[in-house]
Design a protein around this motif. Structure first.
Motif, short mmCIF file in Angstrom:
data_model
loop_
_atom_site.label_atom_id
_atom_site.label_comp_id
_atom_site.label_asym_id
_atom_site.label_seq_id
_atom_site.Cartn_x
_atom_site.Cartn_y
_atom_site.Cartn_z
N GLN A 143 -42.12 7.25 66.12
CA GLN A 143 -41.10 7.87 66.95
C GLN A 143 -39.95 6.90 67.24
O GLN A 143 -38.79 7.30 67.28
CB GLN A 143 -41.71 8.37 68.25
N MET A 146 -37.76 6.74 64.27
CA MET A 146 -37.00 7.98 64.06
C MET A 146 -36.05 8.28 65.21
O MET A 146 -35.31 9.27 65.15
CB MET A 146 -37.96 9.16 63.89
N ARG A 147 -36.05 7.47 66.25
CA ARG A 147 -35.27 7.78 67.45
C ARG A 147 -33.79 8.06 67.18
O ARG A 147 -33.24 9.05 67.68
CB ARG A 147 -35.42 6.67 68.47
N MET A 149 -32.37 9.25 64.51
CA MET A 149 -32.29 10.55 63.84
C MET A 149 -32.56 11.69 64.82
O MET A 149 -31.87 12.73 64.81
CB MET A 149 -33.29 10.60 62.68
#
Length: 478
Positions: A143, A146-147, A149
């Motif tokens: 996570q 991917m933060r 995005m």
């Protein structure tokens, strides 16, 4: 002597280092607090947040939505307790579980003692790496990576589509992060239909399958699994079902949609919560399952050593029993002409839900999901000959080959529709149907292939390719 040595040489420097670190941390906290206190934008944010907590109205919520902050501080927008007559308690919603094996009391006690080590190991596996393997999106490191995005996707939903972020409180205490895009004010009729999206095991509403119906002009409600994004908890089946329940309740009691206006759309592992919703709220308009499977166990056995087979089976059935097919078979409504419309989308190059490899299309567990559904709903049609014909159709590796198999059985679509409509008119519509009971072999084969093509549609791509909005449409209705 040794004690004096450790005290004089080891403990004193360690205490000095620790004291220095604590002073530094305290200094950083003070500097951060001072910076925030002198920042007019931050002071404005704190004022709006405090005002929203005291008076949670749409105006304050719109102001709060302009800021990106830790979602744990976001006020709760809807709680399961707000339903006038809550169906369930904090213990959680009902799950469809396998029938227990009947044993005598003495045998049961001995079996419990004998299998206790297996229970302990299964529990440890499920609550450690097992859950993280099944739902990698719940891993904090992923996570964090991917933060950027996710932030970009969330900003797009809010700025371009006027998305409304909401926090829902499930019956188990988990907070569920959701995003709602309202299209009811548009001229298109599609906007009056709400599509509730259930993401995959590494999917988030910010960048997931929510975009497919969104681009198609539907009103859309996306939500993150427990432990994903702003949602709290861990994604075990019970928590997943609890989350899905409060999402449906929110759509009906807060957003103002009727169940008959709701289509549930799921991708991959999201088929579990989607089929649970169809089983629990059969009045929904339709169910669309994209790249989903019938049962988790065969896929779990594929990635684990053969020597672990008994342990894997026990762990899945006890803690991760994603029995999509069993739930799907209960999806039907007793009213006339409402028979639980279902559309299954199969990825012909799927590398995830195949048990051997993407080149072997017959190992795709979507095939098993279709066959179980058809055999339950139309048992007289899906005899040995009907199953064989459908399997031949499922084995087609291209649209040309698929059409060739279909035409080789000389399927008359108009005749099939008339037979089914006649049966539906003359009898009760609850499944299973006895249509095809007195039919010739050729007729049963035609009906089997006709129903297979109506319930399943192929999409020639891999598992993780986003579904184009042109490929998303409601299931076939008789």
């Amino acid at each position: 002597m040794w004690l004096t040595f450790f005290q004089g040489v080891k403990l004193v420097p360690v205490s000095q280092y620790l004291g220095t670190v604590l002073v530094c941390l305290f200094g950083v906290a003070c500097l951060r607090g001072l910076g925030r206190w002198r920042n007019p934008e931050y002071l404005q944010f704190i004022t709006i947040l405090d005002e929203t907590r005291r008076n949670h109205n749409p105006s304050n919520k719109r102001k709060l939505a302009c800021y990106d902050f830790d979602f744990s501080y976001w006020p709760v927008d809807f709680s399961w307790k707000e339903v006038s007559n809550p169906k369930f308690s904090k213990a959680g919603v009902s799950l469809l579980k396998p029938e227990p094996k009947h044993r005598g009391s003495a045998d049961g006690m001995l079996n419990s003692v004998r299998t206790l080590p297996c229970h302990i190991v299964s529990y440890l596996i499920a609550h450690s790496f097992g859950r993280r393997m099944l739902y990698p999106g719940s891993v904090g490191l992923l996570q964090k990576a991917m933060r950027p995005m996710l932030q970009q996707g969330q900003a797009r939903l809010i700025e371009e589509f006027n998305g409304q972020r909401n926090k829902l409180l499930a019956c188990d205490g988990n907070e569920i992060d959701t995003m709602f895009v309202d299209r009811r004010g548009d001229a298109s009729e599609r906007g009056k239909t709400l599509v509730i999206c259930c993401e995959g095991n590494a999917g988030f509403y910010e960048v997931g399958c929510m975009n497919t119906p969104l681009e198609g002009g539907y009103s859309v409600l996306g939500w993150n699994h427990p432990g994903f994004g702003g949602s709290t908890g861990v994604p075990f089946p019970q928590n997943e079902a609890n989350a899905m329940d409060v999402v449906v309740q929110f759509a009906v009691h807060k957003l103002g949609f009727q169940l008959s206006d709701i289509v549930v759309y799921a991708w991959s592992i999201g088929g579990f919560t989607a089929s649970w919703a169809a089983m629990t709220y059969p009045e929904i308009r339709a169910l669309v399952l994209d790249a989903s499977f019938d049962d988790l166990l065969p896929l779990a056995l594929k990635v684990m050593p053969d020597s672990w087979r008994p342990l894997v089976k026990h762990t899945v059935r006890q803690y991760m029993n994603l029995n999509n097919a069993d739930q799907l078979l209960t999806y039907q409504i007793p009213e006339i002409n409402i028979l639980g419309p279902v559309l299954l989308i199969r990825r012909t190059k799927d590398e995830i839900i195949t048990t051997t490899g993407p080149e072997d299309i017959m190992s795709n567990r979507g095939n098993d999901l279709l066959l179980k559904l058809l055999q339950f709903r139309y048992p007289k049609v899906m005899t040995e000959e009907g199953v064989r014909a459908v399997r031949q159709w499922l084995g087609a590796t291209s649209s040309v080959e698929e059409a060739s198999v279909y035409s080789s059985y000389e399927v008359d679509d108009d005749w099939c529709v008339s037979v089914l409509q006649s049966y539906q008119t003359d009898r009760e519509t609850l499944f299973p149907w006895s249509v095809g009971e007195d039919m010739a072999l050729e007729g049963r084969r035609q009906l089997a292939l006709f129903l297979a093509r109506k319930y399943m549609r192929n999409f020639e791509t891999t598992h993780c390719t986003p579904l184009p909005h042109s490929e998303f449409y409601p299931p076939w209705r008789l």
